[in-house]
Design an enzyme around this catalytic site. Structure first.
Site, PDB file in Angstrom:
ATOM      1  N   HIS A 169      56.928 -21.115  10.814  1.00 22.48           N
ATOM      2  CA  HIS A 169      55.598 -21.088  11.402  1.00 22.48           C
ATOM      3  C   HIS A 169      54.611 -20.602  10.342  1.00 22.48           C
ATOM      4  O   HIS A 169      54.958 -19.768   9.495  1.00 22.48           O
ATOM      5  CB  HIS A 169      55.523 -20.106  12.579  1.00 22.48           C
ATOM      6  CG  HIS A 169      55.903 -20.679  13.900  1.00 22.48           C
ATOM      7  ND1 HIS A 169      56.391 -19.892  14.929  1.00 22.48           N
ATOM      8  CD2 HIS A 169      55.858 -21.942  14.392  1.00 22.48           C
ATOM      9  CE1 HIS A 169      56.640 -20.650  15.978  1.00 22.48           C
ATOM     10  NE2 HIS A 169      56.321 -21.893  15.680  1.00 22.48           N
ATOM     11  N   CYS A 263      53.987 -12.467  15.775  1.00 24.59           N
ATOM     12  CA  CYS A 263      54.657 -13.304  16.778  1.00 24.59           C
ATOM     13  C   CYS A 263      54.524 -12.710  18.174  1.00 24.59           C
ATOM     14  O   CYS A 263      54.434 -13.443  19.162  1.00 24.59           O
ATOM     15  CB  CYS A 263      56.135 -13.478  16.427  1.00 24.59           C
ATOM     16  SG  CYS A 263      56.450 -14.544  15.004  1.00 24.59           S
TER      17      CYS A 263
END
Length: 273
Positions: A169, A263
């Site tokens: 990511h 996250c």
């Protein structure tokens, strides 16, 4: 310089890791069967929430759902810009149900949620950065989703290609320091994307692989304070030299699933007056 950085109060959305576990493998960090200490995860998560609040930020929470062990990673559920919510369509089938409780939370709060037609994993790959949105692709979010986000928000979206599976990511390889600058790990990106970042951010803070692997780039900044993994000591030193204030928060239990501070944190960006 240390006194020149000005923090801005933020609103964060999180999800308690009551059901956190590593039950499947969708990135190189995950090893099903590896034990997870849920009580330790809960303590670490609560410490993060307490730290945000101690620094003047607002923290809201989505109720966790049994059977969704990665729901704690709130950043992946959506991206919010100027009070507009762009939802998620997860790459992994195991995570797709997470979108439902997050959408329900936003609707309860009075927001409309846009449903992307292409695979998109929220702030994991769509990172608002001042005048534009930096957008990752290569492992999860597609370039088609970049186009959807640009059409929805009316904000320029700059595509960046990720090439190292450990940084699957964008928010594991880059984070926004303030309206004008970022920190990132160059080798996580394709050569062309490295050139783009160098042009956009000639004064960026560049992280080593050691600090990146310690989840140092999965950090959250309020413009002055940088909530950062305590293992990223070199990066923290660079940030301090630039006038930022590193605030170490240990989320090491979540590293087992490939996640960290960012996250676990979604920012709700309203229209700024």
């Amino acid at each position: 310089m240390p006194d020149s950085r000005v923090p801005r109060r933020r609103r964060y959305l999180v999800c308690e890791p009551r059901h956190f576990a590593v039950q499947y493998a969708i990135n190189p960090w995950m090893h099903p069967g590896e034990p997870v200490d849920v009580l330790r995860a809960l303590d670490q998560w609560q410490a993060l929430v307490d730290t945000y609040r101690a620094h003047g930020h607002t923290v809201d929470s989505v109720k966790p759902v049994p059977g969704l062990p990665d729901m704690v990673f709130a950043a992946n559920a959506a991206v919010v810009v100027d009070g507009r919510v762009f939802g998620s369509l997860f790459h992994a089938p195991e995570r797709r149900p997470e979108s439902v409780p997050y959408e329900a939370w936003f609707k309860t709060e009075g927001y409309e949620v846009y449903h992307p037609e292409s695979v998109c994993e929220g702030e994991g790959d769509l990172v608002p950065a001042g005048r534009w949105i930096l957008a990752g692709t290569g492992f999860r979010t597609t370039r088609q989703a970049h186009s959807e986000a640009q059409e929805y928000f009316g904000v320029p979206v700059i595509g960046l290609t990720l090439v190292d599976p450990y940084f699957y990511h964008l928010d594991t390889a880059l984070f926004v320091l303030d309206e004008e600058n970022v920190a990132y790990y160059p080798e996580a990106f394709s050569p062309g994307s490295r050139e783009v970042l160098a042009r956009l951010y000639p004064d960026a803070v560049l992280a080593t692989r050691e600090d990146a692997m310690a989840f140092g780039l999965n950090s959250v900044s309020d413009g002055r304070h940088v909530f950062i993994s305590p293992g990223a000591t070199g990066l923290a030193g660079q940030l301090a030299d630039r006038g930022y204030v590193p605030v170490p928060v240990d989320l090491s239990e979540f590293h087992k699933a490939g996640g960290g501070i960012k996250c676990c944190t979604q920012e709700i960006r309203e229209i700024r007056s």
